[in-house]
Design an enzyme around this catalytic site. Structure first.
Site, PDB file in Angstrom:
ATOM      1  N   ARG A 287      12.749   4.969  12.803  1.00  0.00           N
ATOM      2  CA  ARG A 287      11.499   5.728  12.722  1.00  0.00           C
ATOM      3  C   ARG A 287      10.621   5.426  13.949  1.00  0.00           C
ATOM      4  NH1 ARG A 287       8.959   5.152   6.918  1.00  0.00           N
ATOM      5  NH2 ARG A 287       7.728   6.893   7.758  1.00  0.00           N
TER       6      ARG A 287
ATOM      7  N   HIS B 146      12.570  -2.579   2.756  1.00  0.00           N
ATOM      8  CA  HIS B 146      12.024  -1.257   3.078  1.00  0.00           C
ATOM      9  C   HIS B 146      12.941  -0.185   2.527  1.00  0.00           C
ATOM     10  CE1 HIS B 146       9.081  -3.130   5.583  1.00  0.00           C
ATOM     11  NE2 HIS B 146      10.055  -3.854   6.115  1.00  0.00           N
ATOM     12  N   ILE B 147      12.341   0.845   1.990  1.00  0.00           N
ATOM     13  CA  ILE B 147      13.098   1.974   1.450  1.00  0.00           C
ATOM     14  C   ILE B 147      13.734   2.749   2.600  1.00  0.00           C
ATOM     15  CG2 ILE B 147      12.864   4.150   0.176  1.00  0.00           C
ATOM     16  CD1 ILE B 147      10.355   2.696  -1.182  1.00  0.00           C
ATOM     17  N   SER B 148      12.931   3.026   3.620  1.00  0.00           N
ATOM     18  CA  SER B 148      13.428   3.769   4.780  1.00  0.00           C
ATOM     19  C   SER B 148      13.993   2.796   5.808  1.00  0.00           C
ATOM     20  CB  SER B 148      12.288   4.588   5.391  1.00  0.00           C
ATOM     21  OG  SER B 148      11.269   3.726   5.886  1.00  0.00           O
TER      22      SER B 148
ATOM     23  N   ALA C 241       2.922  -0.658   5.070  1.00  0.00           N
ATOM     24  CA  ALA C 241       2.438  -0.687   6.457  1.00  0.00           C
ATOM     25  C   ALA C 241       1.908  -2.062   6.870  1.00  0.00           C
ATOM     26  CB  ALA C 241       1.365   0.377   6.653  1.00  0.00           C
TER      27      ALA C 241
ATOM     28  N   ARG D 114       6.883   1.089  13.770  1.00  0.00           N
ATOM     29  CA  ARG D 114       7.502   0.530  12.560  1.00  0.00           C
ATOM     30  C   ARG D 114       8.664  -0.417  12.871  1.00  0.00           C
ATOM     31  NH1 ARG D 114       5.133   3.790   8.439  1.00  0.00           N
ATOM     32  NH2 ARG D 114       4.642   5.827   9.279  1.00  0.00           N
TER      33      ARG D 114
ATOM     34  N   ARG E   8       4.985  10.846  -2.619  1.00  0.00           N
ATOM     35  CA  ARG E   8       4.682  10.639  -1.214  1.00  0.00           C
ATOM     36  C   ARG E   8       5.905  10.934  -0.331  1.00  0.00           C
ATOM     37  NH1 ARG E   8       4.744   4.554   1.288  1.00  0.00           N
ATOM     38  NH2 ARG E   8       3.855   5.097   3.307  1.00  0.00           N
TER      39      ARG E   8
ATOM     40  N   ASN F 186       8.004  -5.484  -0.527  1.00  0.00           N
ATOM     41  CA  ASN F 186       7.850  -4.336   0.365  1.00  0.00           C
ATOM     42  C   ASN F 186       6.365  -4.273   0.692  1.00  0.00           C
ATOM     43  OD1 ASN F 186       7.672  -1.970   1.748  1.00  0.00           O
ATOM     44  ND2 ASN F 186       8.931  -0.773   0.321  1.00  0.00           N
TER      45      ASN F 186
ATOM     46  N   TYR G  82      11.003   8.947   1.303  1.00  0.00           N
ATOM     47  CA  TYR G  82      11.009   7.907   0.268  1.00  0.00           C
ATOM     48  C   TYR G  82      11.677   8.326  -1.044  1.00  0.00           C
ATOM     49  CZ  TYR G  82       7.725   5.791   3.517  1.00  0.00           C
ATOM     50  OH  TYR G  82       7.148   5.259   4.649  1.00  0.00           O
TER      51      TYR G  82
ATOM     52  N   GLU H 128      12.331  -9.420   2.534  1.00  0.00           N
ATOM     53  CA  GLU H 128      11.582  -8.251   3.010  1.00  0.00           C
ATOM     54  C   GLU H 128      12.417  -6.994   2.761  1.00  0.00           C
ATOM     55  OE1 GLU H 128      10.649  -8.400   7.213  1.00  0.00           O
ATOM     56  OE2 GLU H 128      10.220  -6.247   7.287  1.00  0.00           O
TER      57      GLU H 128
ATOM     58  N   HIS I  45       3.778  -4.258   9.374  1.00  0.00           N
ATOM     59  CA  HIS I  45       3.675  -4.105  10.825  1.00  0.00           C
ATOM     60  C   HIS I  45       2.382  -4.682  11.390  1.00  0.00           C
ATOM     61  CE1 HIS I  45       6.936  -1.465   9.797  1.00  0.00           C
ATOM     62  NE2 HIS I  45       6.146  -0.668   9.121  1.00  0.00           N
TER      63      HIS I  45
ATOM     64  N   ASP J  10       1.441 -15.460   7.076  1.00  0.00           N
ATOM     65  CA  ASP J  10       1.016 -16.852   6.834  1.00  0.00           C
ATOM     66  C   ASP J  10       1.204 -17.238   5.368  1.00  0.00           C
ATOM     67  OD1 ASP J  10       0.327 -17.291   9.462  1.00  0.00           O
ATOM     68  OD2 ASP J  10      -1.838 -17.092   9.162  1.00  0.00           O
TER      69      ASP J  10
ATOM     70  N   PRO K 227       0.784  -1.230   0.000  1.00  0.00           N
ATOM     71  CA  PRO K 227       0.000   0.000   0.000  1.00  0.00           C
ATOM     72  C   PRO K 227       0.817   1.282   0.000  1.00  0.00           C
ATOM     73  CG  PRO K 227      -0.168  -1.123   2.126  1.00  0.00           C
ATOM     74  CD  PRO K 227       0.494  -2.075   1.171  1.00  0.00           C
ATOM     75  N   ASN K 228       0.338   2.223  -0.769  1.00  0.00           N
ATOM     76  CA  ASN K 228       0.881   3.584  -0.868  1.00  0.00           C
ATOM     77  C   ASN K 228       2.190   3.661  -1.647  1.00  0.00           C
ATOM     78  OD1 ASN K 228      -1.220   4.835   0.742  1.00  0.00           O
ATOM     79  ND2 ASN K 228      -0.327   3.717   2.441  1.00  0.00           N
TER      80      ASN K 228
HETATM   81  C1  DQA Z   1       8.078   1.171   4.143  1.00  0.00           C
HETATM   82  C2  DQA Z   1       8.085   1.434   5.648  1.00  0.00           C
HETATM   83  C3  DQA Z   1       6.710   1.216   6.241  1.00  0.00           C
HETATM   84  O1  DQA Z   1       6.740   1.472   7.640  1.00  0.00           O
HETATM   85  C4  DQA Z   1       5.710   2.152   5.596  1.00  0.00           C
HETATM   86  O2  DQA Z   1       4.423   1.906   6.112  1.00  0.00           O
HETATM   87  C5  DQA Z   1       5.729   2.085   4.116  1.00  0.00           C
HETATM   88  C6  DQA Z   1       7.001   1.976   3.428  1.00  0.00           C
HETATM   89  C7  DQA Z   1       9.436   1.492   3.492  1.00  0.00           C
HETATM   90  O3  DQA Z   1       9.638   1.068   2.363  1.00  0.00           O
HETATM   91  O4  DQA Z   1      10.261   2.193   4.081  1.00  0.00           O
HETATM   92  O5  DQA Z   1       4.704   2.205   3.465  1.00  0.00           O
HETATM   93  O6  DQA Z   1       7.831  -0.219   3.938  1.00  0.00           O
END
Ligand code: DQA
Length: 143
Positions: free
Chosen positions: A105, A98-100, A75, A109, A17, A72, A22, A96, A78, A85, A9-10
């Protein structure tokens, strides 16, 4: 070798964003560069804002259709026992990503529901986190 990148998502809003967190590049343009860096790897891409669609894609790709998955989960990382599963159920290794740096943070997270069922975790390198995950997959996948 075939690798599937799944963004949650997002992440369709990358480039727009919260660019301070990001970055300012959209994923499609990054993906073009990534594909040109790995001409020998067939990189599939899927993004969804819906938990169930992410799970469906894990099921579809996770039994031999792809050699490795870069996920990725945004959210859902978390919160989603259902995605955890699904990862546990499939055979394909999942990295797994994550960009950040989620650990630098907010505390919410810091917890990942999926790390324990993933092959490894890469976080905090901006969009380069995806390349690092592909690099890791090329090392662990023996075709
Ligand atoms: C994220 C980190 C997550 O906490 C956040 O909800 C995202 C992006 C990252 O790529 O840093 O949507 O997965």
């Amino acid at each position: 070798m075939n690798i599937t990148i799944i963004n949650g998502p997002n992440l369709n809003l990358l480039g727009v964003r919260e660019p301070g967190i990001y970055g300012s590049e959209g994923f499609e343009s990054y993906l073009k560069r990534l594909r040109s860096q790995y001409p020998e790897v067939d990189i599939e891409y899927f993004q969804s804002n819906h938990e169930g669609e992410i799970i469906d894609r894990l099921h579809e790709t996770g039994f031999g259709k792809t050699d490795g998955i870069v996920l990725n989960a945004g959210a859902y990382t978390h919160t989603s026992l259902a995605i955890a599963d699904a990862i546990a159920a499939i055979n394909t290794p999942v990295i797994e990503v994550h960009i950040s740096n989620v650990h630098a943070r907010e505390e919410i997270r810091h917890r990942s529901m999926i790390s324990n069922v993933c092959r490894g975790v890469i976080a905090g390198f901006g969009l380069d986190s995806y390349r690092l995950a592909i690099e890791a997959l090329t090392q662990i996948i023996h075709l």
